[in-house]
Design an enzyme around this catalytic site. Structure first.
Site, PDB file in Angstrom:
ATOM      1  N   ARG A  50       0.794  -1.224   0.000  1.00 37.79           N
ATOM      2  CA  ARG A  50       0.000   0.000   0.000  1.00 37.79           C
ATOM      3  C   ARG A  50       0.830   1.280   0.000  1.00 37.79           C
ATOM      4  O   ARG A  50       0.607   2.184  -0.806  1.00 37.79           O
ATOM      5  CB  ARG A  50      -0.923   0.068   1.248  1.00 37.79           C
ATOM      6  CG  ARG A  50      -2.193  -0.681   1.111  1.00 37.79           C
ATOM      7  CD  ARG A  50      -2.558  -1.316   2.427  1.00 37.79           C
ATOM      8  NE  ARG A  50      -1.575  -2.326   2.715  1.00 37.79           N
ATOM      9  CZ  ARG A  50      -1.660  -3.574   2.254  1.00 37.79           C
ATOM     10  NH1 ARG A  50      -2.679  -3.945   1.572  1.00 37.79           N
ATOM     11  NH2 ARG A  50      -0.704  -4.453   2.505  1.00 37.79           N
ATOM     12  N   LYS A  80      26.076  -3.494  -0.556  1.00 35.35           N
ATOM     13  CA  LYS A  80      27.550  -3.436  -0.609  1.00 35.35           C
ATOM     14  C   LYS A  80      28.109  -2.711   0.608  1.00 35.35           C
ATOM     15  O   LYS A  80      29.305  -2.444   0.681  1.00 35.35           O
ATOM     16  CB  LYS A  80      27.987  -2.689  -1.877  1.00 35.35           C
ATOM     17  CG  LYS A  80      27.479  -3.288  -3.165  1.00 35.35           C
ATOM     18  CD  LYS A  80      27.916  -2.389  -4.325  1.00 35.35           C
ATOM     19  CE  LYS A  80      27.016  -2.576  -5.509  1.00 35.35           C
ATOM     20  NZ  LYS A  80      27.101  -1.456  -6.444  1.00 35.35           N
ATOM     21  N   ARG A 101      11.065   3.990   3.643  1.00 33.59           N
ATOM     22  CA  ARG A 101      10.681   2.971   4.637  1.00 33.59           C
ATOM     23  C   ARG A 101      11.939   2.229   5.052  1.00 33.59           C
ATOM     24  O   ARG A 101      12.692   1.763   4.208  1.00 33.59           O
ATOM     25  CB  ARG A 101       9.659   1.984   4.087  1.00 33.59           C
ATOM     26  CG  ARG A 101       9.431   0.832   5.062  1.00 33.59           C
ATOM     27  CD  ARG A 101       8.253  -0.019   4.746  1.00 33.59           C
ATOM     28  NE  ARG A 101       7.017   0.682   5.011  1.00 33.59           N
ATOM     29  CZ  ARG A 101       5.817   0.118   4.937  1.00 33.59           C
ATOM     30  NH1 ARG A 101       5.712  -1.156   4.610  1.00 33.59           N
ATOM     31  NH2 ARG A 101       4.729   0.806   5.189  1.00 33.59           N
ATOM     32  N   HIS A 129       4.616   5.559  11.710  1.00 34.09           N
ATOM     33  CA  HIS A 129       4.146   5.473  10.319  1.00 34.09           C
ATOM     34  C   HIS A 129       3.140   6.631  10.161  1.00 34.09           C
ATOM     35  O   HIS A 129       1.934   6.431  10.072  1.00 34.09           O
ATOM     36  CB  HIS A 129       3.473   4.116  10.118  1.00 34.09           C
ATOM     37  CG  HIS A 129       3.246   3.738   8.687  1.00 34.09           C
ATOM     38  ND1 HIS A 129       3.421   4.610   7.631  1.00 34.09           N
ATOM     39  CD2 HIS A 129       2.845   2.567   8.136  1.00 34.09           C
ATOM     40  CE1 HIS A 129       3.135   3.982   6.502  1.00 34.09           C
ATOM     41  NE2 HIS A 129       2.792   2.745   6.786  1.00 34.09           N
TER      42      HIS A 129
HETATM   43  N1   CP Z   1      -0.389  -0.227   5.894  1.00 33.12           N
HETATM   44  C1   CP Z   1       0.834  -0.389   5.323  1.00 33.12           C
HETATM   45  O1   CP Z   1       1.805   0.269   5.660  1.00 33.12           O
HETATM   46  O2   CP Z   1       0.856  -1.326   4.335  1.00 33.12           O
HETATM   47  P1   CP Z   1       2.138  -1.734   3.492  1.00 33.12           P
HETATM   48  O3   CP Z   1       3.122  -2.379   4.454  1.00 33.12           O
HETATM   49  O4   CP Z   1       1.638  -2.689   2.446  1.00 33.12           O
HETATM   50  O5   CP Z   1       2.727  -0.499   2.910  1.00 33.12           O
END
Ligand code: CP
Length: 305
Positions: A50, A80, A101, A129
């Site tokens: 997502r 590396k 991420r 998040h």
């Molecule tokens: N909700 C969420 O972060 O989904 P993904 O890990 O698929 O990005």
């Protein structure tokens, strides 16, 4: 309004949240190509469906372009031995926005310290998040028509779940919210979150029994038991399936209550629930696209109301 980086939920206030939500509303209704000529890099060291796709889709829908690595641990020079900092310094030459991420808590803050282009935290280990929390709150507003006074159960792996951490911080900005933290004792929410809620006089309870509050809540926010954060399969299996939403349980909720989930799900919401009017988790993913379009605009340039 303009944002420099998007790193954590604490950086937002109610006014900014309202502005982001109104911009998301507007972007649903009209075509906007304001990111034409801009490049977004999505740099993902952990798996995602997502967050990565919705950010990429958001950028493309706004007329911009995307460069991406979906498994940076393996397919970037991290394999590396390149440091995150060096990767960010280099990608600054190629992209106008970096969506990151990472598996380490605090990675986005480290990146932001040295980045000249905006960093958007798309999840940092067990940290936060924030863009998920923004879309979660937007979902609540869209589906219930309000955030003030909402009663919400955050359910599941509250120890490792970064989405509930970011969401709890955002909920703490609204009056008369009541949070039920529902988890096994071993997977309780962190003290830092509770201290923050205490400081902002937000009511909360920690409980193990979801059924005892099922008919009191407006939102059931279910989460996955995060297998990848446990030290062994055996430890994970102790908790797998500990809270499972089925039709029988969902039908005990208030008529207008909603069920949310950041997704992916494993077995914690049965597919039979998907057809119920309370099931809001796929709409939630759709709202994520609008919120991420709004955020891309806001980190790129000043947006007037
Ligand atoms: N909700 C969420 O972060 O989904 P993904 O890990 O698929 O990005």
């Amino acid at each position: 309004m303009k944002l420099k980086h998007v790193l954590e939920s604490q950086q937002f206030d109610q006014k900014l949240l309202s502005q982001i939500f109104s911009l998301a509303d507007k972007l649903e209704k009209k075509t906007d190509q304001s990111m034409k000529g801009k490049i977004m890099a999505s740099l993902f060291y952990e798996p995602s469906t997502r967050t990565r796709f919705s950010f990429e889709s958001a950028m493309l829908r706004l007329g911009g372009s995307v460069i991406t690595t979906e498994n940076a641990r393996e397919f970037s020079s991290a394999a590396k031995g390149e440091t995150l900092e060096d990767s960010i310094r280099v990608i600054n030459n190629y992209a106008d926005i970096i969506v990151l991420r990472h598996y380490e808590k605090g990675a986005s803050e480290r990146a932001a310290l040295i980045s000249k282009v905006p960093i958007i935290n798309a999840g940092d280990g067990t940290g936060q998040h924030p863009t998920q929390a923004l879309l979660d709150l937007y979902t609540i507003k869209r589906e219930l028509g309000k955030i003030v006074g909402v009663k919400i159960a955050l359910v599941g792996d509250l120890k490792h779940g970064r989405t509930i951490r970011s969401l709890a911080y955002l909920l703490g900005k609204y009056e008369k919210v009541k949070i039920y933290f529902v988890s096994p004792l071993e997977l309780k929410v962190g003290d830092d979150i509770k201290e923050h809620l205490d400081k902002h006089h937000i009511a909360y309870e920690e409980i193990e029994d979801l059924e005892s509050i099922i008919n009191k809540i407006d939102v059931l926010y279910q989460t996955r038991i995060q297998k990848e954060r446990f030290t062994s399969e055996q430890e994970y299996k102790k908790f797998k399936g500990c809270y499972q939403i089925d039709v029988k349980l969902a039908k005990r909720m208030r008529p207008n209550a909603i069920i949310m989930h950041p997704l992916p799900r494993v077995d914690e919401i049965l597919e039979e629930v998907d057809a119920l009017p309370q099931a809001a988790y796929f709409k939630q993913a759709r709202y994520g696209l609008l919120i991420r379009m709004a955020l891309l605009k806001l980190v790129s340039r000043k947006v007037t109301d």
